[in-house]
Design a protein around this motif. Sequence first.
Motif: not given
Length: 152
Positions: A49-62
């Motif tokens: 059930g992983l989702i993508k959220i906004v990252g701090k370094v990258k645009k998105y992260k799992y």
Amino acid sequence: MARNVRQSKIISIISNAEIETQEELVNALRADGFDVTQATISRDIKELGLIKIVGKVKKYKYAFIDTDEKVGTNKATGLFKQAVLSVKAVNNFIVLKTVKGTAQMVSSFLDKLAIANMMGCVFGEDTVMAIFEDATNLDSVVYRINEVLTGS
């Protein structure tokens, strides 16, 4: 390696690094000795059930959905069962030995159990130490953890 061990490692990896793509996740797992394909990782992402959220370094992260409701799920409990090798009370601590690379997930699971008098957990790569205010009732806490492990 067993699916649950691999999935525990995935949770550990995405908790410690910003992983934006399945390819990055495949490469991180391969670097840790897991022989995986992108198709396998795709299935794991769905099962966890992983989702993508906004990252701090990258645009998105799992990210792993880590809420109180998810602690009781079969998947989270199954991962916990596969990861924990032993549980022992020592003074005002409970020490859990885990499969290498799964201690963070085990620590998070314990935190969500909301065990009375537990002040928190610290972990290494294969060990979790749950810290308690005092040694009172530690035997019952070990019993409770073992109930989760055995499914009783």
